[in-house]
Design a protein around this motif. Structure first.
Motif, short mmCIF file in Angstrom:
data_model
loop_
_atom_site.label_atom_id
_atom_site.label_comp_id
_atom_site.label_asym_id
_atom_site.label_seq_id
_atom_site.Cartn_x
_atom_site.Cartn_y
_atom_site.Cartn_z
N ASN A 57 0.80 -1.22 0.00
CA ASN A 57 0.00 0.00 0.00
C ASN A 57 0.84 1.27 0.00
O ASN A 57 0.29 2.38 -0.10
CB ASN A 57 -0.97 0.02 1.19
N ASP A 58 2.18 1.15 0.09
CA ASP A 58 3.03 2.34 0.06
C ASP A 58 4.27 2.20 -0.81
O ASP A 58 4.92 3.20 -1.12
CB ASP A 58 3.46 2.71 1.48
N ILE A 59 4.61 0.98 -1.23
CA ILE A 59 5.80 0.76 -2.04
C ILE A 59 5.54 -0.30 -3.10
O ILE A 59 4.62 -1.12 -2.98
CB ILE A 59 7.02 0.33 -1.19
N LEU A 60 6.37 -0.28 -4.14
CA LEU A 60 6.40 -1.33 -5.15
C LEU A 60 7.78 -1.98 -5.09
O LEU A 60 8.80 -1.28 -5.15
CB LEU A 60 6.15 -0.75 -6.54
N VAL A 61 7.82 -3.30 -4.93
CA VAL A 61 9.08 -4.03 -4.79
C VAL A 61 9.20 -5.04 -5.92
O VAL A 61 8.22 -5.69 -6.28
CB VAL A 61 9.14 -4.76 -3.42
N TYR A 62 10.40 -5.15 -6.49
CA TYR A 62 10.62 -6.21 -7.48
C TYR A 62 12.03 -6.75 -7.34
O TYR A 62 12.89 -6.13 -6.71
CB TYR A 62 10.36 -5.70 -8.90
N GLY A 63 12.24 -7.92 -7.90
CA GLY A 63 13.55 -8.54 -7.82
C GLY A 63 13.73 -9.62 -8.88
O GLY A 63 12.78 -9.99 -9.58
N SER A 64 14.94 -10.11 -8.98
CA SER A 64 15.26 -11.18 -9.92
C SER A 64 14.89 -12.53 -9.33
O SER A 64 15.13 -12.79 -8.15
CB SER A 64 16.77 -11.16 -10.26
N ILE A 65 14.31 -13.39 -10.14
CA ILE A 65 13.89 -14.72 -9.70
C ILE A 65 15.08 -15.67 -9.78
O ILE A 65 15.58 -15.96 -10.86
CB ILE A 65 12.73 -15.24 -10.56
N MET A 66 15.53 -16.15 -8.64
CA MET A 66 16.64 -17.10 -8.61
C MET A 66 16.12 -18.53 -8.54
O MET A 66 16.54 -19.40 -9.29
CB MET A 66 17.56 -16.81 -7.42
N VAL A 67 15.22 -18.80 -7.60
CA VAL A 67 14.54 -20.09 -7.48
C VAL A 67 13.06 -19.78 -7.37
O VAL A 67 12.63 -19.15 -6.39
CB VAL A 67 15.02 -20.89 -6.25
N ALA A 68 12.29 -20.18 -8.36
CA ALA A 68 10.88 -19.80 -8.45
C ALA A 68 10.12 -20.10 -7.17
O ALA A 68 10.08 -21.23 -6.70
CB ALA A 68 10.22 -20.52 -9.63
N GLY A 69 9.51 -19.07 -6.59
CA GLY A 69 8.70 -19.23 -5.40
C GLY A 69 9.48 -19.34 -4.10
O GLY A 69 8.89 -19.42 -3.03
N ARG A 70 10.82 -19.36 -4.18
CA ARG A 70 11.62 -19.59 -2.97
C ARG A 70 12.63 -18.49 -2.71
O ARG A 70 12.79 -18.03 -1.58
CB ARG A 70 12.36 -20.92 -3.07
N TRP A 71 13.35 -18.07 -3.74
CA TRP A 71 14.48 -17.19 -3.51
C TRP A 71 14.57 -16.16 -4.62
O TRP A 71 14.62 -16.50 -5.79
CB TRP A 71 15.76 -18.04 -3.45
#
Length: 287
Positions: A57-71
């Protein structure tokens, strides 16, 4: 009251589960709500890459998928009040796409379907509007200084300033002011762009004159603590970790349907946390 308490507990668990997939633990905060999460394609300098996105509700976060659903890796946090969205027509490589502009970085993303695209854009705009109102900020950010989008490497085999062909010895670089793909010789200068970095960043030779013109008109920018007086100067090439995109990784193709979490105030509220308990702790690197 009971529903609100249940929601608060589940929301806390969801955010903890998201935190556990990153090495940086910076997401738990009083009043923060996880709105939704899913996989979107992000246009990086070497082409579209799947990224995991989390909307709060206050930020948008994204990242690279290393292990799908885990890391996940390379966590990026964007305050919603800094975001500006632009709807775009479908592209050949990026259907259902739109542009996310921020002062520090601007980039294209695409969803798996038009419905998912509309849901993402709608939720981002909705919670940004609520946040801006709560903070008493101006609703019109058209005058904000947003970062330009980089032209992908695959778009040009030659320098877009001098037309020299790229090869192993003559590598691609990006001007942080115009986003063009340029060679090292055409991007020796540096300029201070506070919205992007506290240190001078790479700009091409064509943008140098524009920066000087701005200075002559009195639009001087703040100087970094450990740099020379002039904000534009010829310097050696930046180290590789600064000239390369920070979005390159070894993700494999992966698609995860977006999940939207409802609060008790929503009519179709249905408490549900789809993150599995075993995903709370990401695997140790190298195993």
């Amino acid at each position: 009251m009971a529903e609100q308490q249940t929601f608060s507990i589940q929301n806390h668990e969801r955010i903890q589960a998201v935190e556990s997939t990153f090495t940086r633990k910076m997401l738990l905060k009083l009043g923060r709500i996880l709105v939704g999460e899913g996989c979107l394609l992000k246009l990086c300098r070497r082409g579209p890459k799947p990224k995991v996105f989390f909307l709060f509700n206050d930020i948008l976060v994204y990242g690279s998928i290393m292990v799908a659903g885990r890391w996940n890796n390379k966590q990026k946090i964007i305050p919603l009040e800094d975001v500006q969205l632009e709807n775009l027509e479908d592209g050949m490589a990026m259907p259902n796409q739109w542009l996310i502009r921020t002062p520090r970085k601007s980039f294209y993303v695409s969803a798996a379907s038009p419905e998912e695209k509309n849901a993402w854009m709608g939720h981002i705009e909705q919670y940004k509007s609520l946040l801006v109102q709560a903070k008493g900020l101006p609703t019109d950010n058209a005058a904000r200084n947003f970062a330009v989008t980089w032209i992908p490497d695959m778009a040009s085999a030659i320098c877009m300033r001098c037309s020299k062909r790229f090869n192993v010895a003559n590598r691609r670089h990006h001007c942080r002011r115009c986003g063009y793909i340029v060679c090292r010789a055409c991007s020796k200068s540096r300029a201070l762009m506070p919205n992007i970095s506290s240190r001078p960043v790479r700009i091409c030779r064509s943008c140098v004159s524009s920066v000087h013109e701005g200075k002559e008109q009195g639009n001087k920018r703040a100087k970094g603590k450990h740099w020379k007086k002039n904000s534009v100067e010829d310097t050696p090439a930046l180290p590789e970790f600064e000239t390369s995109s920070d979005e390159e990784s070894s993700e494999q193709g992966y698609q995860m349907p977006t999940k939207w979490f409802k609060s008790p105030e929503d009519e179709d509220y249905s408490p549900y946390c789809y993150i599995k308990p075993e995903h709370r702790n990401p695997p140790v690197s190298g195993l």
